[in-house]
Motif scaffolding. Structure first.
Motif, PDB file in Angstrom:
ATOM      1  N   LEU A 322       0.811  -1.215   0.000  1.00 47.22           N
ATOM      2  CA  LEU A 322       0.000   0.000   0.000  1.00 47.22           C
ATOM      3  C   LEU A 322       0.844   1.264   0.000  1.00 47.22           C
ATOM      4  O   LEU A 322       0.341   2.348  -0.316  1.00 47.22           O
ATOM      5  N   SER A 323       2.127   1.153   0.324  1.00 51.11           N
ATOM      6  CA  SER A 323       3.010   2.331   0.292  1.00 51.11           C
ATOM      7  C   SER A 323       3.504   2.644  -1.110  1.00 51.11           C
ATOM      8  O   SER A 323       4.061   3.724  -1.342  1.00 51.11           O
ATOM      9  N   LEU A 324       3.322   1.706  -2.043  1.00 46.73           N
ATOM     10  CA  LEU A 324       3.789   1.919  -3.414  1.00 46.73           C
ATOM     11  C   LEU A 324       2.803   2.827  -4.147  1.00 46.73           C
ATOM     12  O   LEU A 324       1.634   2.489  -4.310  1.00 46.73           O
ATOM     13  N   THR A 325       3.287   3.969  -4.592  1.00 42.16           N
ATOM     14  CA  THR A 325       2.392   4.970  -5.188  1.00 42.16           C
ATOM     15  C   THR A 325       2.085   4.703  -6.656  1.00 42.16           C
ATOM     16  O   THR A 325       1.075   5.183  -7.173  1.00 42.16           O
ATOM     17  N   GLN A 326       2.943   3.943  -7.347  1.00 42.76           N
ATOM     18  CA  GLN A 326       2.722   3.649  -8.763  1.00 42.76           C
ATOM     19  C   GLN A 326       1.846   2.404  -8.916  1.00 42.76           C
ATOM     20  O   GLN A 326       2.175   1.357  -8.359  1.00 42.76           O
ATOM     21  N   MET A 332       5.285  -3.194 -17.540  1.00 39.84           N
ATOM     22  CA  MET A 332       3.896  -3.470 -17.151  1.00 39.84           C
ATOM     23  C   MET A 332       3.546  -4.953 -17.212  1.00 39.84           C
ATOM     24  O   MET A 332       2.437  -5.335 -17.537  1.00 39.84           O
ATOM     25  N   ASP A 333       4.522  -5.785 -16.904  1.00 37.06           N
ATOM     26  CA  ASP A 333       4.286  -7.219 -16.827  1.00 37.06           C
ATOM     27  C   ASP A 333       4.881  -7.735 -15.519  1.00 37.06           C
ATOM     28  O   ASP A 333       5.078  -6.947 -14.586  1.00 37.06           O
ATOM     29  N   LYS A 334       5.207  -9.017 -15.436  1.00 37.03           N
ATOM     30  CA  LYS A 334       5.693  -9.563 -14.167  1.00 37.03           C
ATOM     31  C   LYS A 334       7.137  -9.164 -13.856  1.00 37.03           C
ATOM     32  O   LYS A 334       7.652  -9.520 -12.794  1.00 37.03           O
ATOM     33  N   ALA A 335       7.764  -8.387 -14.744  1.00 34.62           N
ATOM     34  CA  ALA A 335       9.106  -7.876 -14.481  1.00 34.62           C
ATOM     35  C   ALA A 335       9.075  -6.437 -13.967  1.00 34.62           C
ATOM     36  O   ALA A 335      10.122  -5.824 -13.768  1.00 34.62           O
ATOM     37  N   ALA A 336       7.891  -5.890 -13.717  1.00 36.76           N
ATOM     38  CA  ALA A 336       7.766  -4.492 -13.290  1.00 36.76           C
ATOM     39  C   ALA A 336       8.261  -4.311 -11.856  1.00 36.76           C
ATOM     40  O   ALA A 336       7.940  -5.105 -10.970  1.00 36.76           O
ATOM     41  N   ASN A 337       9.060  -3.263 -11.636  1.00 36.19           N
ATOM     42  CA  ASN A 337       9.566  -2.922 -10.306  1.00 36.19           C
ATOM     43  C   ASN A 337       8.752  -1.781  -9.691  1.00 36.19           C
ATOM     44  O   ASN A 337       8.282  -0.890 -10.409  1.00 36.19           O
ATOM     45  N   PHE A 338       8.601  -1.814  -8.369  1.00 37.79           N
ATOM     46  CA  PHE A 338       7.902  -0.762  -7.612  1.00 37.79           C
ATOM     47  C   PHE A 338       6.485  -0.540  -8.125  1.00 37.79           C
ATOM     48  O   PHE A 338       5.955   0.572  -8.057  1.00 37.79           O
ATOM     49  N   SER A 339       5.884  -1.583  -8.640  1.00 36.04           N
ATOM     50  CA  SER A 339       4.511  -1.539  -9.116  1.00 36.04           C
ATOM     51  C   SER A 339       3.604  -2.126  -8.043  1.00 36.04           C
ATOM     52  O   SER A 339       3.818  -3.261  -7.595  1.00 36.04           O
ATOM     53  N   PHE A 340       2.602  -1.355  -7.619  1.00 39.95           N
ATOM     54  CA  PHE A 340       1.637  -1.878  -6.644  1.00 39.95           C
ATOM     55  C   PHE A 340       0.997  -3.147  -7.176  1.00 39.95           C
ATOM     56  O   PHE A 340       0.896  -4.155  -6.471  1.00 39.95           O
ATOM     57  N   ARG A 341       0.560  -3.125  -8.433  1.00 43.86           N
ATOM     58  CA  ARG A 341      -0.106  -4.296  -9.006  1.00 43.86           C
ATOM     59  C   ARG A 341       0.799  -5.509  -9.000  1.00 43.86           C
ATOM     60  O   ARG A 341       0.408  -6.601  -8.573  1.00 43.86           O
ATOM     61  N   ASN A 342       2.037  -5.353  -9.475  1.00 45.56           N
ATOM     62  CA  ASN A 342       2.933  -6.504  -9.587  1.00 45.56           C
ATOM     63  C   ASN A 342       3.336  -7.045  -8.218  1.00 45.56           C
ATOM     64  O   ASN A 342       3.497  -8.252  -8.046  1.00 45.56           O
ATOM     65  N   ILE A 396      -7.622  -5.225  -0.728  1.00 42.99           N
ATOM     66  CA  ILE A 396      -6.341  -4.510  -0.675  1.00 42.99           C
ATOM     67  C   ILE A 396      -6.259  -3.525  -1.835  1.00 42.99           C
ATOM     68  O   ILE A 396      -5.793  -2.380  -1.673  1.00 42.99           O
ATOM     69  N   PHE A 397      -6.704  -3.948  -2.996  1.00 44.87           N
ATOM     70  CA  PHE A 397      -6.814  -3.037  -4.147  1.00 44.87           C
ATOM     71  C   PHE A 397      -7.694  -1.841  -3.772  1.00 44.87           C
ATOM     72  O   PHE A 397      -7.362  -0.685  -4.074  1.00 44.87           O
ATOM     73  N   GLU A 398      -8.800  -2.104  -3.093  1.00 45.85           N
ATOM     74  CA  GLU A 398      -9.706  -1.028  -2.688  1.00 45.85           C
ATOM     75  C   GLU A 398      -9.033  -0.074  -1.704  1.00 45.85           C
ATOM     76  O   GLU A 398      -9.208   1.152  -1.789  1.00 45.85           O
ATOM     77  N   GLN A 399      -8.243  -0.608  -0.792  1.00 48.58           N
ATOM     78  CA  GLN A 399      -7.502   0.262   0.136  1.00 48.58           C
ATOM     79  C   GLN A 399      -6.577   1.201  -0.626  1.00 48.58           C
ATOM     80  O   GLN A 399      -6.475   2.388  -0.300  1.00 48.58           O
ATOM     81  N   TRP A 400      -5.894   0.655  -1.632  1.00 48.03           N
ATOM     82  CA  TRP A 400      -4.966   1.479  -2.424  1.00 48.03           C
ATOM     83  C   TRP A 400      -5.730   2.588  -3.170  1.00 48.03           C
ATOM     84  O   TRP A 400      -5.285   3.740  -3.206  1.00 48.03           O
ATOM     85  N   LEU A 401      -6.869   2.253  -3.749  1.00 46.13           N
ATOM     86  CA  LEU A 401      -7.667   3.252  -4.460  1.00 46.13           C
ATOM     87  C   LEU A 401      -8.130   4.359  -3.515  1.00 46.13           C
ATOM     88  O   LEU A 401      -8.128   5.544  -3.878  1.00 46.13           O
ATOM     89  N   ARG A 402      -8.512   3.996  -2.302  1.00 43.29           N
ATOM     90  CA  ARG A 402      -8.985   5.001  -1.345  1.00 43.29           C
ATOM     91  C   ARG A 402      -7.835   5.833  -0.799  1.00 43.29           C
ATOM     92  O   ARG A 402      -8.030   6.995  -0.414  1.00 43.29           O
ATOM     93  N   LYS A 403      -6.651   5.262  -0.758  1.00 40.73           N
ATOM     94  CA  LYS A 403      -5.502   5.994  -0.218  1.00 40.73           C
ATOM     95  C   LYS A 403      -5.001   7.053  -1.192  1.00 40.73           C
ATOM     96  O   LYS A 403      -4.657   8.171  -0.791  1.00 40.73           O
ATOM     97  N   TYR A 404      -4.964   6.728  -2.490  1.00 42.24           N
ATOM     98  CA  TYR A 404      -4.351   7.634  -3.471  1.00 42.24           C
ATOM     99  C   TYR A 404      -5.357   8.328  -4.389  1.00 42.24           C
ATOM    100  O   TYR A 404      -4.983   9.251  -5.105  1.00 42.24           O
TER     101      TYR A 404
END
Length: 530
Positions: A322-326, A332-342, A396-404
């Motif tokens: 949840l601290s990841l802002t991006q 944009m695949d499974k090699a993505a760094n600092f990605s909330f989704r990944n 958890i996805f919903e928490q991220w949406l509400r946070k940012y």
């Protein structure tokens, strides 16, 4: 008593099917490439006479795709749903559905004007009757054929481009298992050749919106099947779990004492037969899963590859996510760094955010930990724990949406892997939904989570802090701009004053300004008083 009564209902439903609307599975619909069934309320296509919708051309996104899939025209899922249909129902207002006969998520009533908000609850907070009702609903869905949908058992080419339809019936529950298989299966290239690096619902930006829609549609089907309009999927909060808390006969099935890979005979789910789990067999035959039973549900939690998944996710792991802002980054695949989704999906380290192909964490960790049917992506939805697990991932996805509070353009518009751009239609859903449509708060879709409701809204944390954090990152530029602006203002002000004085001193008397200096004004007033 409730379980027995609902189980008896199994035989009161006729067999039917799932995925493509049954009304659009004819050779006529496939050859005309049109799926605009009539709405029963007025008999017109898409309920046009009642103002519910109309039959329109499908407008596909032209945004460029990422480089992960180097083919064109070899997979029916490309440019979904254009291989099968290029005209579908486009619904108006709050209407929804393949014939505009339903309401959008979060609305109900005959004209879909009544707002509603349902709450998903922790499965351990359900009363015994509520929990038993949920288990009975699962059993009912497993044994009731879908009245509205069928599944294709061959590719469009194998159907001779629509002249020979190939469809099967499937139960309401197995319909969704089939969907999860179909969206993640390999591309069949012919002669037993396949392309494995493709997935329209995983390993890319669409992972969270796709599964959000999947759960919403599953809830909707159970509500229609049972008449229980308030039904919601419970979630399993697996943070800091030391074992599979839900793997008991009271809940989702305990371990069989005679065979640890099977479920206890006392469990409802021990008699379940799974479907769509033999991906390599389908690949070798260049065939699709046809919904045939393939054996019992397998699960052996904890006896997994601990080198790949040493533990279940912790609260600290979730907080780091949840601290990841991006939302998305890099390829944009499974090699993505600092990605909330990944990171939430489990392809990046939940302590650093760096992609790590050798580890399976977060969402992926639960699948690996179950060590059975749920551990293979295509057939994982066979295990009903899948629903509880993904409901918590969605929270958890919903928490991220509400946070940012991200705008929709935070979701990638272009260059994502095939099927994952913002305006791409999600495979294999008909009616059509875009990825970006579900990059919004769950409250806008008519549902919430009990543990998110329990916490009082923190205005500073939720609304002010994100903007302060953004300002903090750019404050040196703001200060610099302010200093430069002040200097320029002072210089320009001085030059302007100097030029004005010089010009005024040079003017002849008849052209002197009407406005006087402050000192002259006071002298004049003094003389007037005298």
């Amino acid at each position: 008593m409730l379980l027995a009564a609902l189980y008896c209902l199994l035989w009161s439903f006729q067999t039917s099917s799932g995925h493509f609307p049954r009304a659009c599975a004819s050779s006529k619909s496939l050859m005309e490439k049109e799926c605009c069934p009539p709405w029963a309320g007025d008999g017109s296509p898409c309920g046009r006479l009642s103002g519910r919708g109309s039959c329109q051309d499908v407008i596909l996104s032209t945004a460029p795709l990422g480089p992960q899939f180097p083919f064109t025209g070899v997979d029916d899922r490309e440019s979904w749903p254009s291989i099968f249909y290029n005209r579908t129902c486009q619904c108006f207002g709050n209407f929804m559905g393949f014939n505009c006969g339903s309401c959008k998520f979060g609305f109900r009533g005959p004209r879909c004007t009544e707002r509603r908000l349902l709450v998903r609850r922790n499965i351990f907070d359900l009363s015994v009757p509520e929990k038993n009702k949920f288990l009975a609903y699962l059993t009912l869905a497993k044994h009731t054929t879908s009245p509205d949908y069928v599944i294709p058992t061959g590719t469009y080419g194998q159907m001779n481009h629509g002249t020979t339809p190939l469809f099967n019936d499937v139960s309401v529950y197995d319909l969704f298992v089939w969907m999860h298989y179909y969206v993640s299966r390999d591309t069949l290239l012919g002669d037993s050749e396949v392309w494995r690096d493709i997935d329209f619902a995983h390993e890319a930006p669409g992972f969270l919106p796709w599964h959000r829609l999947f759960l919403l549609l599953w809830e909707q089907e159970i509500q229609k099947l049972t008449g229980d309009e308030n039904f919601t999927i419970p979630y399993w909060d697996w943070r800091d779990a030391e074992n599979c808390d839900v793997c008991t006969d009271e809940y989702m099935g305990g371990r069989n004492p005679a065979n640890p890979n099977l479920l206890s005979p006392a469990s409802f789910f021990s008699s379940w037969q799974i479907v769509c789990s033999r991906l390599e067999e389908y690949n070798s035959r260049q065939a699709l899963c046809n919904g045939t039973s393939e054996g019992p549900l397998l699960r052996n939690p904890g006896n997994h590859d601990k080198a790949r998944t040493p533990r279940l996710p912790s609260s600290a792991d979730v907080e780091f996510c949840l601290s990841l802002t991006q939302y998305e980054s890099g390829p944009m695949d499974k090699a993505a760094n600092f990605s909330f989704r990944n990171t939430l999906e489990g392809f990046a380290d939940p302590l650093t955010g760096i992609a790590d192909a050798s580890q399976s964490s977060m969402h992926n960790a639960l699948h690996i930990y179950m060590n059975g049917t749920m551990s293979q992506v295509p057939g994982s939805a066979n295990d009903p724990i899948f629903l509880l697990h993904h409901a918590f991932v969605d929270s958890i996805f919903e928490q991220w949406l509400r946070k940012y509070h991200p705008l929709q353009d935070v979701y990638p518009e272009a260059n994502a892997p095939i099927g994952h751009n913002r305006e791409s239609y999600m495979v294999p859903f008909i009616p059509l939904y875009r990825n970006g449509d579900f990059f919004i708060s769950s409250k806008d879709l008519g549902y919430d989570y009990s543990y998110l409701q329990d916490s009082e809204p923190d205005i500073f944390q939720d609304y002010i802090k994100p903007y302060l954090e953004q300002a903090q990152r750019i404050w040196p530029w703001l200060i610099g701009a302010a200093v430069v602006g002040s200097v320029l203002t002072a210089v320009l002000g001085g030059l302007t004053s100097l030029l004005c004085r010089r010009k005024r001193n040079q003017l002849p008397e008849e052209k002197q300004p009407l406005l006087m200096e402050k000192e002259d004004y006071h002298n004049l007033m003094y003389q007037s008083h005298l």
